[in-house]
Enzyme design. Structure first.
Site, PDB file in Angstrom:
ATOM      1  N   LYS A 290      31.282 -62.244  88.893  1.00 20.97           N
ATOM      2  CA  LYS A 290      32.143 -62.575  88.698  1.00 20.97           C
ATOM      3  C   LYS A 290      33.386 -61.910  89.624  1.00 20.97           C
ATOM      4  CE  LYS A 290      33.753 -59.388  84.966  1.00 20.97           C
ATOM      5  NZ  LYS A 290      34.648 -59.208  85.578  1.00 20.97           N
TER       6      LYS A 290
ATOM      7  N   LYS B  28      18.073 -60.115  85.505  1.00 22.25           N
ATOM      8  CA  LYS B  28      17.390 -58.832  86.594  1.00 22.25           C
ATOM      9  C   LYS B  28      15.608 -58.729  85.386  1.00 22.25           C
ATOM     10  CE  LYS B  28      20.228 -55.476  86.593  1.00 22.25           C
ATOM     11  NZ  LYS B  28      20.111 -54.213  87.713  1.00 22.25           N
TER      12      LYS B  28
ATOM     13  N   CYS C 236      28.676 -59.371  87.509  1.00 18.32           N
ATOM     14  CA  CYS C 236      29.334 -58.405  88.080  1.00 18.32           C
ATOM     15  C   CYS C 236      29.060 -59.571  89.076  1.00 18.32           C
ATOM     16  CB  CYS C 236      28.409 -57.128  88.201  1.00 18.32           C
ATOM     17  SG  CYS C 236      28.686 -56.980  86.824  1.00 18.32           S
TER      18      CYS C 236
ATOM     19  N   GLY D 219      15.482 -64.272  97.178  1.00 24.26           N
ATOM     20  CA  GLY D 219      14.426 -64.534  95.831  1.00 24.26           C
ATOM     21  C   GLY D 219      15.967 -66.173  95.007  1.00 24.26           C
TER      22      GLY D 219
HETATM   23  C1  UGA Z   1      25.576 -54.938  90.165  1.00 18.81           C
HETATM   24  C2  UGA Z   1      25.793 -53.532  91.437  1.00 18.81           C
HETATM   25  O1  UGA Z   1      24.100 -53.354  92.016  1.00 18.81           O
HETATM   26  C3  UGA Z   1      26.196 -52.322  90.843  1.00 18.81           C
HETATM   27  O2  UGA Z   1      26.689 -51.370  92.154  1.00 18.81           O
HETATM   28  C4  UGA Z   1      27.737 -52.537  90.177  1.00 18.81           C
HETATM   29  O3  UGA Z   1      28.187 -51.060  89.939  1.00 18.81           O
HETATM   30  C5  UGA Z   1      27.501 -53.661  89.551  1.00 18.81           C
HETATM   31  O4  UGA Z   1      27.051 -54.538  89.477  1.00 18.81           O
HETATM   32  C6  UGA Z   1      28.453 -53.844  88.779  1.00 18.81           C
HETATM   33  O5  UGA Z   1      29.672 -53.998  89.354  1.00 18.81           O
HETATM   34  O6  UGA Z   1      29.054 -53.283  87.451  1.00 18.81           O
HETATM   35  P1  UGA Z   1      23.779 -55.264  88.204  1.00 18.81           P
HETATM   36  O7  UGA Z   1      24.418 -56.289  88.256  1.00 18.81           O
HETATM   37  O8  UGA Z   1      23.527 -54.831  87.272  1.00 18.81           O
HETATM   38  O9  UGA Z   1      25.224 -54.030  89.146  1.00 18.81           O
HETATM   39  O10 UGA Z   1      23.138 -55.774  89.314  1.00 18.81           O
HETATM   40  P2  UGA Z   1      21.580 -55.263  90.721  1.00 18.81           P
HETATM   41  O11 UGA Z   1      20.396 -54.856  90.608  1.00 18.81           O
HETATM   42  O12 UGA Z   1      22.637 -55.247  91.892  1.00 18.81           O
HETATM   43  O13 UGA Z   1      21.512 -57.271  90.714  1.00 18.81           O
HETATM   44  C7  UGA Z   1      22.371 -58.411  90.523  1.00 18.81           C
HETATM   45  C8  UGA Z   1      21.474 -59.357  90.998  1.00 18.81           C
HETATM   46  O14 UGA Z   1      21.251 -59.246  92.394  1.00 18.81           O
HETATM   47  C9  UGA Z   1      20.322 -59.692  90.712  1.00 18.81           C
HETATM   48  O15 UGA Z   1      20.237 -60.927  89.614  1.00 18.81           O
HETATM   49  C10 UGA Z   1      18.954 -59.713  90.738  1.00 18.81           C
HETATM   50  O16 UGA Z   1      17.930 -60.531  90.769  1.00 18.81           O
HETATM   51  C11 UGA Z   1      19.985 -60.342  92.389  1.00 18.81           C
HETATM   52  N1  UGA Z   1      18.930 -59.181  93.671  1.00 18.81           N
HETATM   53  C12 UGA Z   1      19.288 -58.282  93.608  1.00 18.81           C
HETATM   54  C13 UGA Z   1      18.557 -59.906  94.626  1.00 18.81           C
HETATM   55  O17 UGA Z   1      18.887 -61.442  94.325  1.00 18.81           O
HETATM   56  N2  UGA Z   1      17.732 -59.856  95.747  1.00 18.81           N
HETATM   57  C14 UGA Z   1      18.220 -58.281  96.080  1.00 18.81           C
HETATM   58  O18 UGA Z   1      18.180 -57.255  97.503  1.00 18.81           O
HETATM   59  C15 UGA Z   1      18.714 -57.354  95.363  1.00 18.81           C
END
Ligand code: UGA
Length: 447
Positions: free
Chosen positions: A279, A336, A276, A269
């Site tokens: 940072k 997201k 998270c 993407g």
């Molecule tokens: C992330 C981790 O997944 C959690 O396990 C962790 O607890 C959290 O950070 C934290 O440290 O507090 P989060 O930031 O809520 O959770 O979001 P994610 O669902 O992991 O997505 C993060 C980013 O990655 C989003 O921008 C999403 O669009 C992107 N992403 C995710 C992708 O571009 N491709 C993917 O396959 C998955």
């Protein structure tokens, strides 16, 4: 059965509030405290200060049943009334990527002062994401100095990283892949293990007992690994774009069938955002460099992620040439789906770059519009529906993969846009179907 321990949570940001509500909803008595009076008033009224599915109902119920109370800046009262204190304050980034520990230090001082007057064994637990060594070298000395007590004998100290994701917090907390408990002393680790065994009974997840520093590193290593997967698949996507007929989605799906790789976090993407990953990767790099090791792989992960959103701008320019006065529809602002959080959202560099090129922007997001207004003010326009956003656009870019965008048909784009040009930045549309009816470009799709 022994009575449930009483819990205090200092800091009701995302992790703190979800942790507090999680415990309160299972009948634990929870007292929260936060310095932000606005946030506390909202919580007391049963209104979460951020968007999270299921949180409003669970918060309201916890408050009405009397299991959750929230105080303004009263760490002392919260600690006094409870047996276990979670530190869940924020650890913002500093200029050099390292984390700012001032809130952790301030809260540790307040907790330490209270422990000085409190009788009985108390466990302090660090839930905030902190770099390896912080609990041992920063939190413990402050607690001991302020309490005039000895850690491991008079009070316990644990580090328990959080792995929940925004948008699915309660699903993640009620069914985690693992619970990690780092402890300074055996007794406090046992107390926290008992707490979680009771909380998850009868479906107790894997519990990993370890040292404080290892627990701290598990959190960073996990987030850095997920960020690495994303930058890796985005690299493959960028290669695919140079190969006629190649499609990163098919590559990722086939790779994911290999058990050693797994299918998750391989969605190509516009890069990762949120509070998270960006940072934490930066903090791990800074921590590693401070220890004398150059983490080149992590530097690259960050670099790829920094450049990835600009692919969307590159695609728009390929389609429209000069962007001066061109109407661009932006579908999705949150970092997201299922959140209104725009911290490090990939849409920010995209919009900034498009504005620099003279484009006229209309954006739509199901929940993040008010957040976007605080960032972009009147530099862009805001639509109140996806269709409204598409009206008269010369090009549309999908930046966040909200469910409602997946339902837009090729006709929705054709009928409403001035020029039906669509850039799928999150790979939510079937290229065969959409490219038949409109000019369709997508991340990771060979030309
Ligand atoms: C992330 C981790 O997944 C959690 O396990 C962790 O607890 C959290 O950070 C934290 O440290 O507090 P989060 O930031 O809520 O959770 O979001 P994610 O669902 O992991 O997505 C993060 C980013 O990655 C989003 O921008 C999403 O669009 C992107 N992403 C995710 C992708 O571009 N491709 C993917 O396959 C998955």
């Amino acid at each position: 059965m022994a009575a449930k321990p009483r819990i205090s949570v200092i800091g009701v940001g995302y992790v703190g509030l979800c942790t507090a509500v999680g415990f309160a909803s299972k009948g634990y008595s929870v007292v929260c405290s936060d310095v932000d009076s606005g946030k506390v008033s909202k919580i007391k009224a049963g209104i979460p200060p951020f968007h999270e599915p299921n949180l409003p109902q669970m918060l309201e119920k916890s408050i009405n049943q009397g299991y959750l109370t929230c105080l303004v800046n009263q760490t002392e009262a919260a600690v006094m009334e409870t047996d276990i204190t979670y530190i869940a304050v924020s650890t913002p980034s500093k200029e050099d990527g390292s984390i700012d520990l001032r809130y952790i230090e301030a809260v540790s001082r307040d907790i330490g002062k209270t422990l000085r007057q409190k009788n009985g064994y108390h466990v302090v637990l660090v839930k905030s994401t902190v770099v390896p060594g912080t609990t041992q070298n920063t939190v413990k000395p402050i607690l001991e100095a302020e309490s005039k007590k000895t850690c491991g004998r008079d009070f316990g100290l644990c580090m328990n990283p959080e792995f929940l994701r925004q948008g699915s917090a309660f699903e993640d907390t009620s069914n985690p892949d693992r619970v990690v408990i780092g402890s300074f002393d055996e007794k406090s680790g046992d107390a926290i293990e008992r707490l979680y065994r009771d909380f998850y009974h009868p479906k107790v997840p894997r519990i990993i007992r370890t040292s404080l520093a290892t627990a701290e590193l598990i959190k960073y290593a996990s987030n850095a690994m997920l960020a690495t997967k994303i930058s890796f698949i985005n690299t493959i996507a960028n290669i695919c774009e140079e190969i006629p007929g190649a499609d990163v989605k098919v590559v990722a799906a086939a790779m994911g069938l290999d058990k050693r790789i797994g299918p998750l976090f391989l969605d190509a993407g516009l890069g990762y955002g949120g509070s998270c990953f960006p940072k934490d990767v930066k903090a791990l790099i800074a921590c590693s460099k401070a220890l004398g090791y150059e983490p080149e792989l992590l530097d690259s992960v960050e670099d790829v992620n920094h450049k990835q959103p600009l692919k969307a701008v590159e695609f728009v320019k390929q389609q429209l040439g000069n962007l001066e006065g061109k109407n661009i529809a932006i579908l999705g602002l949150a970092f997201k789906p299922d959140t209104d959080d725009m911290r490090e959202a990939r849409v920010i560099p995209i919009i900034n770059e498009l504005l620099k090129e003279g484009a006229v922007i209309t954006a739509y997001d199901p929940v993040a519009i008010s957040m976007a207004k605080s960032i972009f003010q009147n530099k862009i326009s805001y639509a109140d529906s996806a269709i409204g956003c598409l009206k008269n656009a010369d090009c549309a870019i999908v930046v966040t993969e909200w469910e409602e965008f997946k339902k837009l048909s090729p006709e929705d784009f054709c009928i409403n846009m001035r020029h039906p040009i669509l850039i799928d930045g999150r790979r939510i549309y079937c290229p065969e179907v959409y490219s038949e009816k409109l000019k369709f470009t997508a991340i990771g799709l060979g030309k």
